[in-house]
Design an enzyme around this catalytic site. Structure first.
Site, short mmCIF file in Angstrom:
data_model
loop_
_atom_site.label_atom_id
_atom_site.label_comp_id
_atom_site.label_asym_id
_atom_site.label_seq_id
_atom_site.Cartn_x
_atom_site.Cartn_y
_atom_site.Cartn_z
N ARG A 16 18.36 3.90 -2.99
CA ARG A 16 17.14 4.57 -2.54
C ARG A 16 16.59 3.86 -1.30
O ARG A 16 17.10 2.81 -0.89
CB ARG A 16 16.08 4.55 -3.64
CG ARG A 16 15.65 3.15 -4.06
CD ARG A 16 14.79 3.14 -5.29
NE ARG A 16 15.53 3.62 -6.45
CZ ARG A 16 16.39 2.86 -7.15
NH1 ARG A 16 16.60 1.60 -6.80
NH2 ARG A 16 17.02 3.35 -8.18
N SER A 142 11.76 -9.40 6.67
CA SER A 142 10.51 -8.63 6.62
C SER A 142 9.48 -9.31 7.51
O SER A 142 9.56 -10.52 7.75
CB SER A 142 9.98 -8.58 5.18
OG SER A 142 8.66 -8.08 5.12
N TYR A 154 7.91 -13.62 -2.03
CA TYR A 154 8.60 -12.68 -1.14
C TYR A 154 8.64 -13.21 0.30
O TYR A 154 9.68 -13.15 0.96
CB TYR A 154 7.87 -11.34 -1.19
CG TYR A 154 8.53 -10.20 -0.47
CD1 TYR A 154 9.62 -9.53 -1.02
CD2 TYR A 154 8.03 -9.75 0.75
CE1 TYR A 154 10.20 -8.45 -0.37
CE2 TYR A 154 8.60 -8.68 1.42
CZ TYR A 154 9.69 -8.03 0.85
OH TYR A 154 10.26 -6.96 1.51
N ALA A 157 11.16 -16.01 0.53
CA ALA A 157 12.52 -15.50 0.46
C ALA A 157 12.93 -14.85 1.78
O ALA A 157 14.04 -15.07 2.28
CB ALA A 157 12.66 -14.50 -0.69
N LYS A 158 12.04 -14.05 2.35
CA LYS A 158 12.37 -13.35 3.59
C LYS A 158 12.48 -14.32 4.77
O LYS A 158 13.29 -14.11 5.68
CB LYS A 158 11.33 -12.27 3.86
CG LYS A 158 11.39 -11.10 2.88
CD LYS A 158 12.77 -10.45 2.84
CE LYS A 158 12.76 -9.12 2.13
NZ LYS A 158 14.11 -8.50 2.04
#
Length: 253
Positions: A16, A142, A154, A157-158
């Protein structure tokens, strides 16, 4: 037949959103595409759409954080579609919360999918790239890598994926392999819709508010990211490596 038409790509998190758009774009560019996500059945609609358009695709179920599953999945792709010379590490999850509310499990889950997953997939696929003396790796970072409230896990991690990307470029360049990262801004996906729901704002209002902060005055679409991926994996992008491209409707980074 173009050179790309004889090549195979793996796109993770491709059932998706951004991953699906990337898989369809690469298939349109002539690559055979392994559509990889946690559940194989969830990948089948994307595969069906690619095949209906005349492309070649394979649905693959795999937990990218599971070492044995990754090894088996990449070997299956090589056997059924051909050696994977293009890898797009897109799989990701969010477990947003303010730091003092964030659980260890929330931290570990995000690190496992984004960082461990990208590491395991890349390590498994690079074997085929180094043998072919050609390869393309694209990691999805991101704008959150620059810091974002409620996303300590997040964001870390990015940001880590950017360092990972630059190291891959240094280590693998001599084998004809490039590694680049794309850092999307606000993209209209199920993930951003879930964020809107979490904060109690209708998605259309959430998007409109975001668009006002973006210089091009609109939010991004998965196809915007797919277009950037298409460039990075192209034959003509062989002298571009170790870069982070912010696709965010304005200057970031």
């Amino acid at each position: 037949m173009t050179q790309q038409a004889s090549r195979t790509a793996i796109v993770t998190g491709a059932a998706r959103g951004i991953g699906a758009a990337v898989a369809k774009r690469l298939a349109g560019d002539g690559l055979a595409v392994a559509v990889l996500d946690l559940a194989e059945d969830a990948c089948k609609p994307v595969v069906a759409e690619i095949e209906a358009a005349g492309g070649r695709a394979l649905a693959v179920g795999c937990d990218v954080a599971d070492e044995q599953a990754v090894t088996a999945a990449v070997e299956r792709v090589a056997a059924e579609l051909g050696p994977p010379l293009v890898l797009v590490n897109n799989a990701g999850i969010i477990r947003d919360n303010l730091l003092f509310k964030m659980s260890t499990d929330d931290w570990d889950a995000v690190m496992a999918v984004h960082l461990r997953g990208a590491f395991l997939m890349t390590r498994a696929a690079q074997k085929y790239m180094t043998e072919a003396k050609w390869g393309r790796i694209v990691n999805l970072s991101s704008t959150s890598a620059l810091g974002n409230r409620g996303q300590a896990n997040y964001s870390a991690a990015k940001a880590g994926l950017q360092g990972f990307t630059k190291t891959l470029a240094i280590e693998l360049g001599k084998f004809g392999i490039t590694a680049n990262a794309i850092a999307p801004g606000f993209i209209e996906t199920e993930m951003t819709a879930a964020t809107a729901a979490r904060v109690g704002v209708p998605f259309e209002e959430f998007k409109a508010a975001a668009a006002k902060q973006i210089p091009v005055q609109r939010t991004g679409r998965p196809e915007d990211i797919a277009h950037a991926v298409s460039f990075f994996v192209s034959e003509g992008a062989g002298f571009v490596s170790g870069q982070v491209l912010y696709v965010a409707g304005g200057p970031r980074g």
